[in-house]
Design an enzyme around this catalytic site. Structure first.
Site, PDB file in Angstrom:
ATOM      1  N   LYS A   1      -2.723  -2.808   7.684  1.00  0.00           N
ATOM      2  CA  LYS A   1      -1.521  -1.423   8.151  1.00  0.00           C
ATOM      3  C   LYS A   1      -0.555  -2.043   8.949  1.00  0.00           C
ATOM      4  CE  LYS A   1      -3.916   2.541   6.450  1.00  0.00           C
ATOM      5  NZ  LYS A   1      -4.125   3.384   7.385  1.00  0.00           N
TER       6      LYS A   1
ATOM      7  N   CYS B   1      31.194  27.729  11.986  1.00  0.00           N
ATOM      8  CA  CYS B   1      32.284  28.516  11.602  1.00  0.00           C
ATOM      9  C   CYS B   1      32.226  30.284  12.564  1.00  0.00           C
ATOM     10  CB  CYS B   1      32.411  29.099  10.168  1.00  0.00           C
ATOM     11  SG  CYS B   1      30.889  30.158   9.684  1.00  0.00           S
TER      12      CYS B   1
ATOM     13  N   ASP C   1       2.080   5.027   0.050  1.00  0.00           N
ATOM     14  CA  ASP C   1       1.494   6.004   0.701  1.00  0.00           C
ATOM     15  C   ASP C   1       1.614   7.497  -0.258  1.00  0.00           C
ATOM     16  OD1 ASP C   1       0.486   7.139   2.835  1.00  0.00           O
ATOM     17  OD2 ASP C   1       2.263   6.981   4.227  1.00  0.00           O
TER      18      ASP C   1
ATOM     19  N   CYS D   1      23.571  30.434   8.050  1.00  0.00           N
ATOM     20  CA  CYS D   1      25.046  30.970   8.426  1.00  0.00           C
ATOM     21  C   CYS D   1      25.413  31.998   7.351  1.00  0.00           C
ATOM     22  CB  CYS D   1      26.092  29.799   8.347  1.00  0.00           C
ATOM     23  SG  CYS D   1      27.719  30.268   8.113  1.00  0.00           S
TER      24      CYS D   1
ATOM     25  N   LYS E   1       0.847  -1.175  -0.036  1.00  0.00           N
ATOM     26  CA  LYS E   1      -0.181   0.083   0.115  1.00  0.00           C
ATOM     27  C   LYS E   1       0.863   1.117  -0.011  1.00  0.00           C
ATOM     28  CE  LYS E   1      -3.800   2.039   2.361  1.00  0.00           C
ATOM     29  NZ  LYS E   1      -3.314   3.618   2.430  1.00  0.00           N
TER      30      LYS E   1
ATOM     31  N   CYS F   1      32.722  29.229   5.685  1.00  0.00           N
ATOM     32  CA  CYS F   1      32.175  28.385   6.570  1.00  0.00           C
ATOM     33  C   CYS F   1      32.440  26.827   6.074  1.00  0.00           C
ATOM     34  CB  CYS F   1      30.563  28.181   6.808  1.00  0.00           C
ATOM     35  SG  CYS F   1      29.893  27.183   7.762  1.00  0.00           S
TER      36      CYS F   1
ATOM     37  N   CYS G   1      26.708  30.855  13.662  1.00  0.00           N
ATOM     38  CA  CYS G   1      26.801  29.264  13.182  1.00  0.00           C
ATOM     39  C   CYS G   1      27.748  28.584  13.862  1.00  0.00           C
ATOM     40  CB  CYS G   1      27.514  29.396  11.725  1.00  0.00           C
ATOM     41  SG  CYS G   1      27.972  27.827  10.780  1.00  0.00           S
TER      42      CYS G   1
END
Ligand SMILES: [Zn+2]
Length: 691
Positions: free
Chosen positions: A322, A419, A127, A434, A125, A440, A416
């Protein structure tokens, strides 16, 4: 299934039924119309089961708007409506072997036979989103979503873009036939799509099903086409002539017509084999490329199917077994911040390890700050964790009654964690980012790849794979490092799979790009929202790197002249101005950019100096409605003559061209003493200028 205690009186039962009807209606709307469910499927099923139990005990109280008589939500606005010639109903659910046997026994009883070992077809089944496709004389005529089961949305244009759907059937086929299937999105595609959503500053989809529904139900089918949707066909609707005598035979015909049919579908016999298949699928589920939430079992013989018919909203000949909800309760120990490759900061829950559906879970995604606030999740809380369709574990809810006194509210980071650059959430965005794009480490690799890519500096031989290798080996850390590679030709030559020739070629390709047009340089920095078009606009407006650099540094201050000048550039606007300002507000970005610039010879933008017109180098604003020229044409004309066209009147404006009803811009021009001319005067000016 465990049943809750039932109401004791009719009045209590009626009140409860009214409450559940309203609640389910709300969840139906959230699910079907807004593609944004507020509860998990398991919770939804539980509410529905509760409703059914009360109705069974108090049948006289069943409401005319009872949820048990409804399937899904009403169609959303925006699409034309299509009425299903045969209603698209939903299936009854079973949650364990006992309930499955009850289903088989009910069918046997109805047919007056003792044997429950029906020949059946089992299909995972999916989804996703159910759709109905109608073919006339073999041609795909129209397609509709399930909608409320009776009327769906006309998604014909969109469905034509979905993989696994033939636009034309091969002979033989009945004159008219309706094929039903499930449109879905694979798990891997879902993850990619969500990265793109976040990139675009949009809310990520909660799960693949919502992503599929949201993608199919686009009013612009081109958006649908850009999404990796697929469909498995699994059911027959109306047909003008019989196609097969069994469901299995029908699936075979669908394959012959080139529909995708789930390859895991199988024939089996009775509850014992169904039980074994259910267990097998439960184990294989997490390894599948798409989400399944159970298995559908259908009695194979179509003759038996038509004898069994329907009860209420569901067929007697099929059931959806289910899988149990993959949930567990645990403690949220901390919230960490993960920095994505594009600088997006994502909060991640650190959990006391807990087994969920056979997998040990220690982390769960929290999506974004708003999600944490909405669910009121605090550090120290006891939370319900769910593996949503096996994709990424997520936090479903908080057990507020178990909240300890020292539970802490999550505070979004200002810097961040990778960094240390300042992290900002710009207006209208759900994601915090960031700003240290160039420094970074979490983002470096992507920036390097971008700079070398065909769209930017176009350095031949420095593709994504090579950049990643050179980063891993420590040869590349910053953008400027690319132009320091020529000094490392020896180091390149001795690399695995390399040699003097490939090293020489790369060095040559890099040297060729040391002379770079200004707009390519801007583009190469990979600043968010600064693509080719905007880089060109900026280059034309500021002409030289030195000028741009100093103007951008000045534009960091909100309300500065430089900022309004930047925001006033046609098509740049305040949002993009914000992004640029954030980039330049981080001194280490500027240092990294300068280091790159020092390696290069950046050619000034050529603002058509060859065009020696009365407008060259002038900043022009159009306002009011022009009579003889369309606005885009007027702008293009001015630009061709070497003018910069902006939207707002500032001190830097040289000329304002006014049409009818000019409004505030003309007043501002008068205040600032800027030259104002009419459309006719502008045309005259243009005519006397060499084009
Ligand atoms: Zn960073």
């Amino acid at each position: 299934m465990n049943t809750r205690s039932l109401p004791q009186t009719e009045a209590a039962a009626a009140a409860e039924l009214a409450r559940l009807a309203a609640l389910l209606q709300r969840h139906d709307r959230a699910y079907h119309e807004q593609d944004a469910p507020e509860v998990t499927d398991a919770e939804y099923d539980a509410i529905r089961a509760e409703n059914n139990a009360i109705e069974a005990a108090f049948p006289s109280l069943i409401r005319p708007d009872s949820p048990s008589m409804r399937v899904g939500g009403a169609p959303a606005g925006g699409f034309a409506q299509l009425r299903h010639r045969m209603p698209m109903l939903s299936l009854d659910n079973a949650f364990d072997a006992e309930e499955f046997i009850e289903f088989a026994e009910r069918a046997a009883r109805f047919l007056g036979r003792k044997d429950v070992d029906f020949a059946m077809v089992a299909e995972p089944k999916i989804d996703g989103l159910s759709v109905s496709l109608t073919y006339h004389d073999g041609q795909l005529l129209h397609a509709a979503t399930r909608g409320d089961g009776t009327t769906g949305e006309d998604v014909t244009a969109n469905i034509r873009t979905v993989a696994g759907i033939p636009h034309m059937l091969t002979k033989p086929f009945p004159a008219r036939i309706e094929v039903r299937g499930e449109v879905f999105i694979a798990k891997a595609d879902f993850l990619t799509l969500n990265v793109a959503q976040e990139e675009a500053g949009q809310r990520p989809f909660a799960n693949p099903r919502n992503a599929a529904a949201g993608s199919l139900r686009q009013l612009d089918f081109r958006i649908t086409r850009s999404r990796p949707l697929r469909m498995f066909a699994y059911a027959m609707g109306e047909a003008s002539a019989p196609v097969a005598s069994t469901h299995w035979g029908y699936l075979g015909q669908l394959k012959a017509w080139k529909f995708s049919v789930n390859p895991l579908s199988t024939q089996l016999q009775g509850p014992a084999e169904a039980d074994a298949f259910q267990e097998r699928m439960g184990l294989e589920r997490s390894g599948l490329g798409y989400d399944i939430d159970g298995v559908v079992y259908k009695i194979d013989d179509l003759g038996l199917q038509s004898r069994l018919g329907f009860v209420g909203r569901a067929p007697r000949w099929a059931i959806a077994w289910k899988f149990p909800a993959q949930q567990a309760t645990t403690v949220l120990e901390d919230i960490l911040i993960q920095v994505g490759r594009t600088g997006a900061l994502t909060p991640v829950a650190v959990l006391t390890a807990v087994g969920v559906g056979g997998v040990l879970v220690t982390r769960a995604t929290l999506h974004n700050e708003d999600e944490i606030t909405r669910k009121d999740i605090r550090i120290g809380d006891t939370v319900v964790v769910q593996r949503a369709g096996d994709v990424i574990p997520q936090i479903v809810s908080v057990k507020v009654e178990l909240r300890p006194d020292n539970a802490r509210v999550f505070v979004p980071p200002e810097r961040c964690p990778v960094c240390g650059s300042h992290a900002v959430r710009l207006p209208g965005e759900v994601v915090r980012r960031c700003t240290g794009g160039l420094i970074c480490p979490a983002q470096t690799e992507e920036r390097l790849i971008h700079l070398a890519s065909r769209g930017a500096f176009d350095i031949e031989g420095l593709g994504e794979k090579t950049v990643r290798e050179l980063v891993t080996d420590g040869l590349l850390k910053t953008l400027a490092d690319i132009f320091r590679l020529p000094d490392k030709e020896m180091a390149l030559a001795v690399r695995e799979h390399w040699g003097p020739i490939s090293a020489r070629n790369l060095v040559h390709a890099i040297e060729q790009r040391r002379d770079i047009p200004f707009e390519r340089f801007i583009l190469g920095l990979g600043i968010r929202r600064i693509g080719e078009v905007n880089a060109k606009l900026l280059a034309r407006h500021y002409t030289s790197f030195a000028n741009w650099r100093s103007q951008m540094l000045a534009a960091v201050a909100i309300g500065s002249d430089a900022r309004s000048d930047l925001g006033a550039i046609l098509r740049i606007g305040p949002t993009i101005a914000n992004e640029l300002a954030e980039f330049f507000a981080e001194p280490r970005n500027v240092a990294s950019m300068d280091a790159l610039a020092a390696e290069l010879r950046i050619a000034d933008a050529v603002v058509d100096t060859a065009v020696n017109s009365a407008l060259s180098g002038k900043t022009v604003v159009f306002t009011g409605s022009l009579e003889t020229l369309a606005r885009p044409e007027a702008k293009a004309l001015a630009e061709r003559l070497g003018a910069k066209v902006t939207d707002a009147v500032t001190r830097k404006t040289d000329l304002v061209v006014i049409g009818a009803d000019p409004g505030s811009k003309a007043r501002k021009a008068a205040e600032l003493g800027i030259r104002v001319i009419t459309e006719a005067e502008f045309r005259a000016l243009a005519a006397t200028s060499p084009a």
